[in-house]
Design a protein around this motif. Structure first.
Motif, PDB file in Angstrom:
ATOM      1  N   PHE A   1       0.862  -1.186   0.000  1.00 31.97           N
ATOM      2  CA  PHE A   1       0.000   0.000   0.000  1.00 31.97           C
ATOM      3  C   PHE A   1       0.894   1.230   0.000  1.00 31.97           C
ATOM      4  O   PHE A   1       1.881   1.292   0.744  1.00 31.97           O
ATOM      5  N   ASN A   2       0.540   2.231  -0.808  1.00 26.77           N
ATOM      6  CA  ASN A   2       1.260   3.500  -0.807  1.00 26.77           C
ATOM      7  C   ASN A   2       0.237   4.631  -0.843  1.00 26.77           C
ATOM      8  O   ASN A   2      -0.732   4.577  -1.614  1.00 26.77           O
ATOM      9  N   PHE A   3       0.445   5.640  -0.025  1.00 25.93           N
ATOM     10  CA  PHE A   3      -0.526   6.715   0.114  1.00 25.93           C
ATOM     11  C   PHE A   3       0.103   8.060  -0.223  1.00 25.93           C
ATOM     12  O   PHE A   3       1.330   8.216  -0.159  1.00 25.93           O
ATOM     13  N   ASP A   4      -0.751   9.012  -0.570  1.00 21.90           N
ATOM     14  CA  ASP A   4      -0.318  10.334  -1.029  1.00 21.90           C
ATOM     15  C   ASP A   4       0.239  11.144   0.151  1.00 21.90           C
ATOM     16  O   ASP A   4      -0.522  11.569   1.035  1.00 21.90           O
ATOM     17  N   VAL A   5       1.545  11.362   0.153  1.00 23.37           N
ATOM     18  CA  VAL A   5       2.200  12.036   1.269  1.00 23.37           C
ATOM     19  C   VAL A   5       1.732  13.484   1.405  1.00 23.37           C
ATOM     20  O   VAL A   5       1.492  13.969   2.521  1.00 23.37           O
TER      21      VAL A   5
ATOM     22  N   VAL B   1       1.944   4.069   8.985  1.00 27.42           N
ATOM     23  CA  VAL B   1       2.128   4.830   7.749  1.00 27.42           C
ATOM     24  C   VAL B   1       2.896   6.100   8.107  1.00 27.42           C
ATOM     25  O   VAL B   1       2.329   7.018   8.705  1.00 27.42           O
ATOM     26  N   PRO B   2       4.193   6.183   7.798  1.00 31.03           N
ATOM     27  CA  PRO B   2       4.929   7.416   8.078  1.00 31.03           C
ATOM     28  C   PRO B   2       4.392   8.585   7.250  1.00 31.03           C
ATOM     29  O   PRO B   2       4.115   8.434   6.058  1.00 31.03           O
ATOM     30  N   ILE B   3       4.240   9.735   7.887  1.00 31.59           N
ATOM     31  CA  ILE B   3       3.793  10.943   7.188  1.00 31.59           C
ATOM     32  C   ILE B   3       4.962  11.912   7.026  1.00 31.59           C
ATOM     33  O   ILE B   3       5.164  12.502   5.972  1.00 31.59           O
ATOM     34  N   ASN B   4       5.724  12.058   8.072  1.00 33.48           N
ATOM     35  CA  ASN B   4       6.941  12.873   8.005  1.00 33.48           C
ATOM     36  C   ASN B   4       7.983  12.197   8.876  1.00 33.48           C
ATOM     37  O   ASN B   4       7.899  12.252  10.098  1.00 33.48           O
ATOM     38  N   ASN B   5       8.943  11.518   8.264  1.00 30.52           N
ATOM     39  CA  ASN B   5       9.914  10.750   9.055  1.00 30.52           C
ATOM     40  C   ASN B   5      11.339  10.863   8.526  1.00 30.52           C
ATOM     41  O   ASN B   5      12.156   9.966   8.722  1.00 30.52           O
ATOM     42  N   SER B   6      11.638  11.987   7.883  1.00 35.76           N
ATOM     43  CA  SER B   6      12.958  12.148   7.258  1.00 35.76           C
ATOM     44  C   SER B   6      14.092  12.124   8.270  1.00 35.76           C
ATOM     45  O   SER B   6      15.227  11.772   7.928  1.00 35.76           O
TER      46      SER B   6
ATOM     47  N   LEU C   1      17.432  -0.528  12.726  1.00 29.02           N
ATOM     48  CA  LEU C   1      16.551   0.493  12.178  1.00 29.02           C
ATOM     49  C   LEU C   1      15.593  -0.102  11.148  1.00 29.02           C
ATOM     50  O   LEU C   1      15.956  -0.987  10.376  1.00 29.02           O
ATOM     51  N   VAL C   2      14.369   0.419  11.141  1.00 31.11           N
ATOM     52  CA  VAL C   2      13.365   0.030  10.147  1.00 31.11           C
ATOM     53  C   VAL C   2      13.387   1.079   9.037  1.00 31.11           C
ATOM     54  O   VAL C   2      13.149   2.261   9.300  1.00 31.11           O
ATOM     55  N   PRO C   3      13.642   0.692   7.772  1.00 30.16           N
ATOM     56  CA  PRO C   3      13.824   1.681   6.693  1.00 30.16           C
ATOM     57  C   PRO C   3      12.506   2.172   6.094  1.00 30.16           C
ATOM     58  O   PRO C   3      12.300   2.122   4.882  1.00 30.16           O
ATOM     59  N   MET C   4      11.622   2.684   6.928  1.00 28.19           N
ATOM     60  CA  MET C   4      10.312   3.153   6.443  1.00 28.19           C
ATOM     61  C   MET C   4      10.446   4.498   5.737  1.00 28.19           C
ATOM     62  O   MET C   4      11.217   5.356   6.162  1.00 28.19           O
ATOM     63  N   LYS C   5       9.655   4.684   4.681  1.00 28.88           N
ATOM     64  CA  LYS C   5       9.599   5.953   3.972  1.00 28.88           C
ATOM     65  C   LYS C   5       8.179   6.506   4.028  1.00 28.88           C
ATOM     66  O   LYS C   5       7.209   5.749   4.140  1.00 28.88           O
ATOM     67  N   ALA C   6       8.063   7.839   3.930  1.00 26.99           N
ATOM     68  CA  ALA C   6       6.757   8.503   4.020  1.00 26.99           C
ATOM     69  C   ALA C   6       5.820   7.943   2.960  1.00 26.99           C
ATOM     70  O   ALA C   6       6.199   7.753   1.790  1.00 26.99           O
ATOM     71  N   GLY C   7       4.570   7.668   3.359  1.00 26.59           N
ATOM     72  CA  GLY C   7       3.541   7.168   2.457  1.00 26.59           C
ATOM     73  C   GLY C   7       3.484   5.662   2.371  1.00 26.59           C
ATOM     74  O   GLY C   7       2.499   5.107   1.872  1.00 26.59           O
ATOM     75  N   GLU C   8       4.529   4.966   2.840  1.00 34.60           N
ATOM     76  CA  GLU C   8       4.511   3.503   2.836  1.00 34.60           C
ATOM     77  C   GLU C   8       3.674   2.981   3.994  1.00 34.60           C
ATOM     78  O   GLU C   8       3.338   3.719   4.930  1.00 34.60           O
ATOM     79  N   CYS C   9       3.360   1.690   3.952  1.00 32.92           N
ATOM     80  CA  CYS C   9       2.573   1.058   5.016  1.00 32.92           C
ATOM     81  C   CYS C   9       3.328  -0.178   5.493  1.00 32.92           C
ATOM     82  O   CYS C   9       3.681  -1.053   4.682  1.00 32.92           O
TER      83      CYS C   9
END
Length: 525
Positions: free
Chosen positions: A346-350, A461-466, A476-484
């Motif tokens: 799933f990918n969502f609009d950041v 779901v990361p929204i802002n995690n830079s 570390l978990v390599p999550m990016k914004a918009g991913e689930c």
């Protein structure tokens, strides 16, 4: 007139062998009276009223949550009986003296003056109230004035009980502090007693008298009989012994390969033979943890700490419990992929997520923490009664769940959640944010894992995690914004924000039905 009705309702709760339905009906009536005369109802869901307040060691509940403690029915009833019994015992020991009570952490309803005082005269009992949250203390003052109980109050202090120096400490007969949570987590009961007891008379009566944590280890987690059972922390014994002021000595458990998991129970001794036991209160809900299988660890260690965070720490490596030490890296590889973290398709609009978060955050400014989007129904709508005690709270079925008003006004967040609501039950939804250059302490959340027989799972779901470092099992978990992502949060994890702006995650707690399990399994393969 109102004072008389409160007096009658309090007297009802003191009666022996009350059916739970009568207890609930009586406290609900008290709550309705309080809501009519207090600025706090307990249903406020803005961040100002829900956010916990930091203390010198631990956290104090926010206004809404503190008010809701009143409708923790068995807890309120047993604490009321304990305070009244303690007052009567002090009167016998000190006849013709006014019983002076120091009430540390009164909350917005100050129930153990507002329910206790009408049962006595001002000449019989006097209270000094201390509360770290100024809004909470002011709300208590308003209610006490409306109930015409000001003649029972010696003084009010807006101070931290963990560092407060008590004026005229020799004058007090009873110290009351209900600053409790399950496993003695986060709340400040222990550090409050550590600060105040040395100041007070040696024969001071403390209510609650003691809290004990017990571990039960099972070969079969469905069996009612544990293979091993032991006390792992006793507040009275720990405070009376010499100890480090940051943590108490670790309790060591020898592990056997056949062990499958354990429960930790919190038992509150209110006063004499008056106890709050398993599942009678939110404070005494047991914590369930499953051991990794096969169980290769030889020992487990449990350590109660009050610095940097109030919590019971658990680990298989004694060194990992040392303060400020990270959890040692663990090998969690399974078939070439780490099964404790799984990226889902799933990918969502950041941009849309950030835009709606910005609006919600502006309406709920002023504190770090969690903004509820979907929460227990009685919190969202104060007309809905508090649910009765449940045998198991893990899967969220103990209550119904409702959308909050600011979630209803967020069309894209609703679209995201509907992606899952179309296929399974979504219970709790929240926006979790960490302020710049701060962190969320290492923790485990035992019921948020697929391996649990009856539980929810949490999708993130990361929204802002830079600038966010989300560490799970030491990596570390390599999550990016918009991913689930599915994360096995029953394992040790922590979050650190190393940047200059808030780091935000959308958290979605749901029932892991066949549809969700298949997606997680396929993603893991």
């Amino acid at each position: 007139m109102l004072e008389t009705s409160i007096k009658d309702l309090s007297a009802t709760l003191l009666e022996n062998d009350l059916d739970f339905s009568i207890i609930k009906e009586t406290i609900d009536k008290i709550h309705e009276n309080f809501k009519e005369h207090s600025p706090i109802t307990g249903s406020e869901n803005d961040i100002k009223n829900m956010a916990a307040v930091p203390t010198a060691s631990g956290m104090a509940l926010g206004l809404s949550h503190a008010a809701q403690c009143l409708i923790d029915y068995q807890r309120t009833t047993k604490l009321l009986r304990g305070v009244v019994s303690a007052i009567k015992d002090v009167q016998k020991k000190h006849p013709n003296e006014t019983v002076n009570i120091f009430y540390a952490g009164c909350g917005p309803y100050a129930p153990f003056i507002t329910l206790v005082a009408p049962l006595f005269s001002p000449e019989e009992v006097q209270f000094t109230l201390l509360e770290v949250n100024l809004d909470s203390l002011n709300a208590a003052k308003v209610l006490i004035e409306k109930l015409d109980l000001t003649q029972y109050v010696n003084d009010y202090y807006n101070k931290d009980a963990i560092t407060f120096t008590i004026p005229n400490p020799e004058s007090y007969h009873i110290l009351f502090s209900e600053t409790l949570d399950s496993l003695l987590y986060r709340e400040s009961y222990v550090p409050i007693l550590m600060n105040m007891l040395p100041q007070l008379n040696k024969d001071i009566v403390v209510v609650p008298e003691n809290v004990v944590l017990d571990i039960s280890i099972y070969d079969d987690v469905n069996s009612p009989t544990p293979s091993f059972q032991k006390e792992i922390f006793n507040v009275t014994n720990a405070i009376n012994a010499e100890h480090d002021h940051k943590k108490f000595p670790s309790f060591e458990v020898e592990l056997k390969p056949e062990y499958k998991g354990f429960l930790i129970d919190t038992t509150v001794r209110v006063y004499k033979d008056n106890f709050i036991t398993r599942n009678e209160s939110s404070v005494t809900i047991p914590c369930k943890v499953m051991f990794p299988q096969p169980l290769e660890h030889k020992k487990a260690y449990f350590t109660y700490c009050i610095k940097p965070q109030v919590e019971l720490r658990f680990d298989y490596d004694e060194k990992a419990i040392e303060l400020d030490n990270p959890v040692p890296e663990q090998n969690t590889e399974k078939g070439g992929r780490s099964s404790d973290r799984i990226k889902l398709p799933f990918n969502f609009d950041v941009d849309k997520l950030r835009a709606e978060y910005k609006v919600i955050r502006e309406e709920n400014s002023g504190y770090k923490g969690t903004i509820p989007l979907r929460a227990p129904a009685h919190i969202v709508d104060s007309s809905i009664p508090f649910p009765p005690p449940a045998e198991d709270y893990a899967d969220g079925s103990w209550t119904s769940w409702l959308d909050t008003e600011f979630f209803k006004k967020s069309p894209y967040l609703n679209e995201v959640i509907n992606t899952f609501k179309e296929h399974t039950t979504v219970n709790q939804v929240s926006l979790s944010y960490v302020l710049p250059n701060s962190f969320i302490q290492l923790r485990t959340e035992p019921t948020l894992a697929l391996e649990e027989e009856k539980s929810m799972v949490r999708l993130t779901v990361p929204i802002n995690n830079s600038h966010e470092e989300f560490s799970l099992n030491g990596t570390l978990v390599p999550m990016k914004a918009g991913e689930c992502w599915y994360l096995r949060l029953s394992d040790p994890h922590q979050i650190q924000n190393k940047g200059d702006e808030e780091q935000v995650n959308l958290r979605i707690d749901m029932i892991p039905n066949e549809w969700l399990r298949n997606i997680i399994k396929e993603s893991d393969e």
